[in-house]
Design a protein around this motif. Sequence first.
Motif, short mmCIF file in Angstrom:
data_model
loop_
_atom_site.label_atom_id
_atom_site.label_comp_id
_atom_site.label_asym_id
_atom_site.label_seq_id
_atom_site.Cartn_x
_atom_site.Cartn_y
_atom_site.Cartn_z
N LEU A 70 27.77 37.38 35.35
CA LEU A 70 29.03 37.39 36.07
C LEU A 70 30.17 36.94 35.15
O LEU A 70 30.12 35.85 34.57
N TYR A 71 31.17 37.80 35.01
CA TYR A 71 32.40 37.44 34.32
C TYR A 71 33.38 37.00 35.39
O TYR A 71 33.83 37.82 36.19
N LEU A 72 33.71 35.71 35.42
CA LEU A 72 34.59 35.21 36.44
C LEU A 72 36.02 35.69 36.20
O LEU A 72 36.51 35.71 35.08
N LYS A 73 36.66 36.11 37.27
CA LYS A 73 38.01 36.66 37.24
C LYS A 73 39.00 35.63 37.78
O LYS A 73 38.59 34.64 38.39
N VAL A 100 28.96 38.35 45.47
CA VAL A 100 29.38 39.38 44.53
C VAL A 100 29.62 40.69 45.26
O VAL A 100 29.04 40.95 46.31
N GLU A 101 30.47 41.51 44.65
CA GLU A 101 30.70 42.87 45.14
C GLU A 101 30.35 43.81 44.00
O GLU A 101 30.84 43.66 42.88
N LYS A 102 29.47 44.76 44.29
CA LYS A 102 29.08 45.74 43.29
C LYS A 102 30.15 46.81 43.21
O LYS A 102 30.52 47.41 44.21
N LYS A 103 30.66 47.03 41.99
CA LYS A 103 31.68 48.05 41.74
C LYS A 103 31.16 48.94 40.62
O LYS A 103 31.28 48.58 39.45
N GLY A 104 30.56 50.05 40.99
CA GLY A 104 29.97 50.94 39.99
C GLY A 104 28.79 50.26 39.34
O GLY A 104 27.84 49.87 40.01
N GLN A 105 28.84 50.08 38.03
CA GLN A 105 27.76 49.44 37.28
C GLN A 105 28.09 47.99 36.91
O GLN A 105 27.49 47.43 36.00
N LYS A 106 29.07 47.39 37.63
CA LYS A 106 29.48 46.02 37.34
C LYS A 106 29.50 45.20 38.62
O LYS A 106 29.59 45.74 39.72
N LEU A 107 29.43 43.89 38.45
CA LEU A 107 29.51 42.97 39.57
C LEU A 107 30.83 42.22 39.51
O LEU A 107 31.22 41.71 38.46
N ASP A 108 31.52 42.17 40.64
CA ASP A 108 32.77 41.41 40.77
C ASP A 108 32.44 40.13 41.52
O ASP A 108 32.13 40.17 42.71
N PRO A 109 32.47 38.97 40.84
CA PRO A 109 32.16 37.72 41.52
C PRO A 109 33.34 37.27 42.38
O PRO A 109 34.45 37.07 41.89
#
Length: 116
Positions: A70-73, A100-109
């Motif tokens: 997870l890359y924190l935003k 987390v929310e899956k956005k394509g091939q990435k996770l949005d924490p």
Amino acid sequence: MKTITYLAALALVSTLPLNAADKTPKTSEGAEIAKTDLVESGTYKGTAHKVDPGEKEIYVKTADGKMIELYLKPHTQIMKGEKKVAFDALSEGQKLEVKVEKKGQKLDPLTVKIVE
């Protein structure tokens, strides 16, 4: 012909250490872990496996054995109890609950909760 075969074998052998290094999980400070899992949107409980302040990145080993990166935003809320805390409150070995929310091939924490 022997020279060509010898040179081809030498070239192959000399690249093996490079290929092996690419497949080995990296755990030194600032390095990434090679194998991570892409999970569906949701809330997961686990343990902080690695915390990288330079990248604002955490690796969480979930209760079911998956490793998520997870890359924190700026919009990611880090919580301890009911209080918002800074990234530096996170440390390896802590029990966490992450949303987390899956956005394509990435996770949005969305949230990272430190569980005591």
